[in-house]
Design a protein around this motif. Structure first.
Motif, PDB file in Angstrom:
ATOM      1  N   GLY A   1       0.808  -1.211   0.000  1.00 26.04           N
ATOM      2  CA  GLY A   1       0.000   0.000   0.000  1.00 26.04           C
ATOM      3  C   GLY A   1       0.838   1.256   0.000  1.00 26.04           C
ATOM      4  O   GLY A   1       1.688   1.437   0.876  1.00 26.04           O
TER       5      GLY A   1
ATOM      6  N   GLY B   1      -0.078   4.555   0.291  1.00 25.73           N
ATOM      7  CA  GLY B   1      -0.624   5.786   0.867  1.00 25.73           C
ATOM      8  C   GLY B   1       0.427   6.465   1.727  1.00 25.73           C
ATOM      9  O   GLY B   1       1.607   6.078   1.707  1.00 25.73           O
ATOM     10  N   PRO B   2       0.037   7.480   2.504  1.00 29.88           N
ATOM     11  CA  PRO B   2       1.031   8.170   3.341  1.00 29.88           C
ATOM     12  C   PRO B   2       1.810   7.225   4.253  1.00 29.88           C
ATOM     13  O   PRO B   2       3.027   7.372   4.404  1.00 29.88           O
ATOM     14  N   SER B   3       1.124   6.241   4.836  1.00 30.35           N
ATOM     15  CA  SER B   3       1.853   5.345   5.744  1.00 30.35           C
ATOM     16  C   SER B   3       2.809   4.456   4.958  1.00 30.35           C
ATOM     17  O   SER B   3       3.960   4.268   5.360  1.00 30.35           O
TER      18      SER B   3
ATOM     19  N   GLU C   1       1.756  -1.438  -4.868  1.00 27.09           N
ATOM     20  CA  GLU C   1       0.581  -0.570  -4.920  1.00 27.09           C
ATOM     21  C   GLU C   1      -0.285  -0.985  -6.117  1.00 27.09           C
ATOM     22  O   GLU C   1       0.226  -1.201  -7.199  1.00 27.09           O
ATOM     23  N   LYS C   2      -1.604  -1.053  -5.897  1.00 25.21           N
ATOM     24  CA  LYS C   2      -2.500  -1.471  -6.985  1.00 25.21           C
ATOM     25  C   LYS C   2      -2.686  -0.370  -8.028  1.00 25.21           C
ATOM     26  O   LYS C   2      -2.964  -0.654  -9.189  1.00 25.21           O
TER      27      LYS C   2
ATOM     28  N   GLY D   1      -5.055  10.106  -0.543  1.00 25.95           N
ATOM     29  CA  GLY D   1      -4.646  11.494  -0.781  1.00 25.95           C
ATOM     30  C   GLY D   1      -4.490  11.853  -2.240  1.00 25.95           C
ATOM     31  O   GLY D   1      -4.415  13.038  -2.594  1.00 25.95           O
TER      32      GLY D   1
ATOM     33  N   LEU E   1      -8.290  13.711  -2.322  1.00 27.16           N
ATOM     34  CA  LEU E   1      -8.448  14.545  -1.111  1.00 27.16           C
ATOM     35  C   LEU E   1      -7.885  15.951  -1.237  1.00 27.16           C
ATOM     36  O   LEU E   1      -8.530  16.907  -0.928  1.00 27.16           O
TER      37      LEU E   1
ATOM     38  N   CYS F   1      -3.996  16.896   6.486  1.00 31.12           N
ATOM     39  CA  CYS F   1      -4.474  17.188   7.839  1.00 31.12           C
ATOM     40  C   CYS F   1      -3.564  16.463   8.825  1.00 31.12           C
ATOM     41  O   CYS F   1      -2.971  15.431   8.496  1.00 31.12           O
TER      42      CYS F   1
ATOM     43  N   ALA G   1      -0.096  -3.728  -9.166  1.00 34.56           N
ATOM     44  CA  ALA G   1      -0.061  -5.078  -8.608  1.00 34.56           C
ATOM     45  C   ALA G   1      -1.048  -5.129  -7.443  1.00 34.56           C
ATOM     46  O   ALA G   1      -0.878  -4.418  -6.450  1.00 34.56           O
TER      47      ALA G   1
ATOM     48  N   GLU H   1     -11.400   7.261  -7.147  1.00 33.13           N
ATOM     49  CA  GLU H   1     -12.104   6.208  -6.402  1.00 33.13           C
ATOM     50  C   GLU H   1     -12.671   6.797  -5.123  1.00 33.13           C
ATOM     51  O   GLU H   1     -12.171   7.800  -4.619  1.00 33.13           O
TER      52      GLU H   1
ATOM     53  N   ALA I   1       0.675  -0.164   9.760  1.00 33.70           N
ATOM     54  CA  ALA I   1       0.709   1.294   9.954  1.00 33.70           C
ATOM     55  C   ALA I   1      -0.400   1.957   9.147  1.00 33.70           C
ATOM     56  O   ALA I   1      -0.914   1.389   8.184  1.00 33.70           O
TER      57      ALA I   1
END
Ligand SMILES: Cc1cc2nc3c(=O)[nH]c(=O)nc-3n(C[C@H](O)[C@H](O)[C@H](O)COP(=O)(O)OP(=O)(O)OC[C@H]3O[C@@H](n4cnc5c(N)ncnc54)[C@H](O)[C@@H]3O)c2cc1C
Length: 447
Positions: free
Chosen positions: A24, A26-28, A47-48, A56, A61, A65, A136, A307, A385
């Motif tokens: 994944g 994302g930010p984490s 990452e898909k 984000g 988004l 924040c 993936a 999405e 995370a």
């Protein structure tokens, strides 16, 4: 018709082996991969989508924040370290607006351009030395009760296994928790999850005439409903300008099933319903704005999030579970690995409920313990995370935003590195050493 089909057994190719594999982007996840790679570990980020940023970027988004906390009335940048470097990259691309105050000026957030975030995130992760695997979709794990040794992915290249010594679940939905049968929960004790939203952006706004339209729009919507207009998808619409006053973002939709429950981001039929409903709602809210708010007369929808934005699904049950009370009492922990200054932002049925730290002059942020990244059971080499880390429904309603997710990710990547110095058991990580390493990379663990 039979309910199941038996597929022929087949051999799944091993696509490679890394010390750390992060699921994944994302930010984490991007923070975790950056930290592990900078520490010298061979690292793969899976990452898909074809880009990083998670909700984000893919969810449209466009605001960070939780980077700032309101510390005794002063707005302080409390998520520091690799995340601030990423923001500097976005800024160098001209993609950041100066921070703004939200929710009656009580907290600070910062708008960004989504293309700049995507571009900067590529650079940030690759410069650290991590490898990327886009397009993936992870569909399973290769694991036994004590360890997970790989992630199974499907892609245009077929099915394959990505081998790892330490795995970090940053999928937002805790997919690896489900596949490895690691204890987790979904929804609050009443079966409620935060409602998802479809984000959209509006262009050709006359910023001067619009002024602080974010202050009047929620009231205008309430008045229209009181005057007989059908209810909007939710109250408390958030609209704000992006980098340029020409373009505004809107966070104003709320996606539900016919029985009124929140769309579940782990159910593909519900996700499909949510996508269709979200675009319909975006159109409906936009038409109200264009028809009623000064400065929006010539505006149009320039983008609807690719999405739907899922706020909450599976949450780890870890060695520690961060609660709403921890957030609102600005809790401190000996094993703090970062900070969260965002209040509880509960997207409840038809409304938005913000709950602030207790007291008149609070510290304004809570610490995030390392134990919330460590499963209470399940594979010993799995870290978690981001929004699927170990938090109650109420705790997650605050610490799920980008800032604390960056902090958790950096800590997870660094912890993976330290675990690999020993027996790869994440619960055995030397926490004082982890905290020292994080601080040496610029992270703030207390205020
Ligand atoms: C509508 C909405 C508005 C929000 N507004 C804000 C805001 O203004 N500011 C803010 O800071 N936060 C906001 N948030 C919170 C936001 O969700 C978090 O900031 C953050 O994105 C969570 O980070 P994460 O890394 O945990 O997960 P995510 O951002 O959800 O990232 C998870 C990533 O994993 C990938 N992934 C998942 N499963 C798989 C799989 N099986 N195989 C491969 N890849 C997979 C996904 O594609 C995604 O890229 C909002 C959330 C929503 C839903």
């Amino acid at each position: 018709m039979s309910a199941f089909v038996t597929e022929p057994a087949h051999e799944t190719p091993v696509l490679g082996e890394w010390e750390v594999v992060v699921l994944g982007g994302g930010p984490s996840g991007l923070a975790a991969a950056t930290a592990a790679a900078r520490a010298g570990r061979s690292t793969l980020l899976v990452e898909k989508n074809g880009y990083l940023g998670g909700a984000g970027t893919g969810g449209g988004l466009s605001t960070f924040c939780g980077m700032y906390s309101n510390v005794h009335g002063e707005h302080v940048l409390t998520v520091r370290g690799h995340a601030t470097e990423l923001l500097e990259r976005i800024d160098r691309l001209g993609g950041l607006r100066a921070p703004h105050r939200s929710f009656a000026d009580r907290i600070q957030a910062q708008a960004y351009d989504i293309p700049a975030y995507r571009r900067a995130a590529d650079e940030h992760v690759l410069a650290a030395g991590a490898q990327l695997l886009y397009h993936a979709f992870a569909v399973g794990a290769s694991s036994d009760e004590s360890t997970v040794d790989g992630i199974v992915v499907e892609s245009k290249s077929g099915r394959g296994i990505l081998r790892a010594k330490v795995v970090i679940d940053c999928s937002g939905d805790g997919d690896l928790l489900a596949w490895t049968k690691t204890s987790h929960e979904k929804a609050d004790p009443h079966g409620e999850m935060l409602f998802p939203s479809t984000m959209f952006r509006i262009n050709a706004v006359d910023g001067e005439r619009a002024g602080p339209a974010w202050k009047i729009l929620p009231r205008m919507m309430d008045e229209a409903v009181a005057a007989g207009r059908p209810k909007f998808p939710r109250r408390g619409a958030i609209v704000r300008p992006q980098r340029d006053d020409l373009e505004w973002r809107a966070n104003a939709t709320q996606l539900r099933n016919p029985d009124g429950t929140a769309i579940d981001g782990t159910d593909v039929w519900q996700l499909t319903r949510g996508e269709v409903q979200g675009r319909e709602q975006a159109q409906e809210v936009f038409e109200f704005i264009r028809g009623n708010v000064p400065g929006f007369e010539r505006a149009y929808i320039v983008d609807i999030g690719p999405e739907i934005g899922i706020r909450e699904t599976r949450r780890l049950l870890g060695k520690y579970v961060l609660t709403e009370d921890d957030v609102r009492s600005c809790a401190t922990f000996d094993d703090s690995i970062g900070l969260n200054g965002w209040p509880v932002e509960a997207h409840v049925d038809g409304d938005l409920d913000i709950r602030w730290p207790y007291g008149d002059d609070p510290v304004g942020c809570n610490q995030l313990p390392y134990r919330m990244l460590v499963p209470a059971d399940g594979p010993s080499n799995l870290l978690v995370a981001g929004r699927c880390a170990s938090m109650t429904h109420g705790g997650q309603s605050a610490a799920r935003v980008a800032g604390p997710c960056f902090a958790m990710g950096q800590a997870a990547g660094t912890a993976a590195h330290l675990a690999l110095k020993g027996d790869a058991v994440v619960a055995n990580v030397d926490v004082p050493r982890l905290r020292t390493e994080l601080e040496s990379e610029g992270a703030w663990l207390s205020v």
